[in-house]
Enzyme design. Sequence first.
Site, PDB file in Angstrom:
ATOM      1  N   GLN A  10       0.697  -1.270   0.037  1.00 53.09           N
ATOM      2  CA  GLN A  10       0.030   0.093   0.020  1.00 53.09           C
ATOM      3  C   GLN A  10       0.853   1.457   0.100  1.00 53.09           C
ATOM      4  OE1 GLN A  10      -3.392   0.427   2.659  1.00 53.09           O
ATOM      5  NE2 GLN A  10      -3.905  -1.890   2.556  1.00 53.09           N
ATOM      6  N   SER A  11       2.100   0.964   0.273  1.00 50.56           N
ATOM      7  CA  SER A  11       3.034   2.302   0.384  1.00 50.56           C
ATOM      8  C   SER A  11       3.472   2.742  -1.075  1.00 50.56           C
ATOM      9  CB  SER A  11       4.323   2.125   1.281  1.00 50.56           C
ATOM     10  OG  SER A  11       5.219   2.767   1.077  1.00 50.56           O
ATOM     11  N   PRO A  12       2.929   3.912  -1.403  1.00 49.87           N
ATOM     12  CA  PRO A  12       3.493   4.421  -2.615  1.00 49.87           C
ATOM     13  C   PRO A  12       5.046   4.395  -2.899  1.00 49.87           C
ATOM     14  CG  PRO A  12       1.510   5.826  -2.006  1.00 49.87           C
ATOM     15  CD  PRO A  12       1.966   5.124  -0.999  1.00 49.87           C
TER      16      PRO A  12
END
Length: 227
Positions: A10-12
């Site tokens: 989920q971390s860009p």
Amino acid sequence: MKIILYQTDQSPPARAVKMVIYILGLDVEQRELHPVLREQDTPEMKKKNPMRTIPFIDEGDFRLSDSHAIVIYLVEKYGKNEHRHLYPKDVRKRANVNQRLFLDCGILFRQLQFIMGPVYQGQMSDIPNNIIRGIKTAYWMLEAYLNDTKFLADDVITLADICAVATVSSLDGLYPVDGERLPKTRRWLDTMQAQEFCKVKNEPGATQHVAYLKLCMEHNRHTQSKL
């Protein structure tokens, strides 16, 4: 030693690193860290990564945090001739790439942080107007940079595009890029999202990220309505 990547889908910034790893064809061990659970704050992790940010890489006697520093390192060390366009040797072209990378970390990702922190802490149920204004301003900056080149720093894809699309794909899910007002930005985003590396290594995590943020905001609305 085989590179270990500490990340979460989920971390860009983690997705940006994963896209570069995919493009370079590197064999990397991935280990999941859950930032909401503060797994990056354990004594072992703090020793390895004092910034306590995600992602970071561990290559035995060498560790590196910050996604922008990581992708530059990976291309410089492991990139082949066909990858040189990602971070060109020409001084002025490289300066443009660097500047757009700073735009991503200093402006684009900041807009996302203004949402993520309060949402995860249960303080935000809807995106307020001041943050929407900040997102619009950031989008207009992208539109301006796309006036002269097909991509953010050149007419070919660079690290700047890869890092920025990881951020903007999450922002777009929360406050969509208006294709009528921002046609160049919309075209750039659609072009980037059509790339195989983006479909494989960015799209699934971005979808999860947006869905989770919206779920948290809905939960926050429900909780606040009972107060």
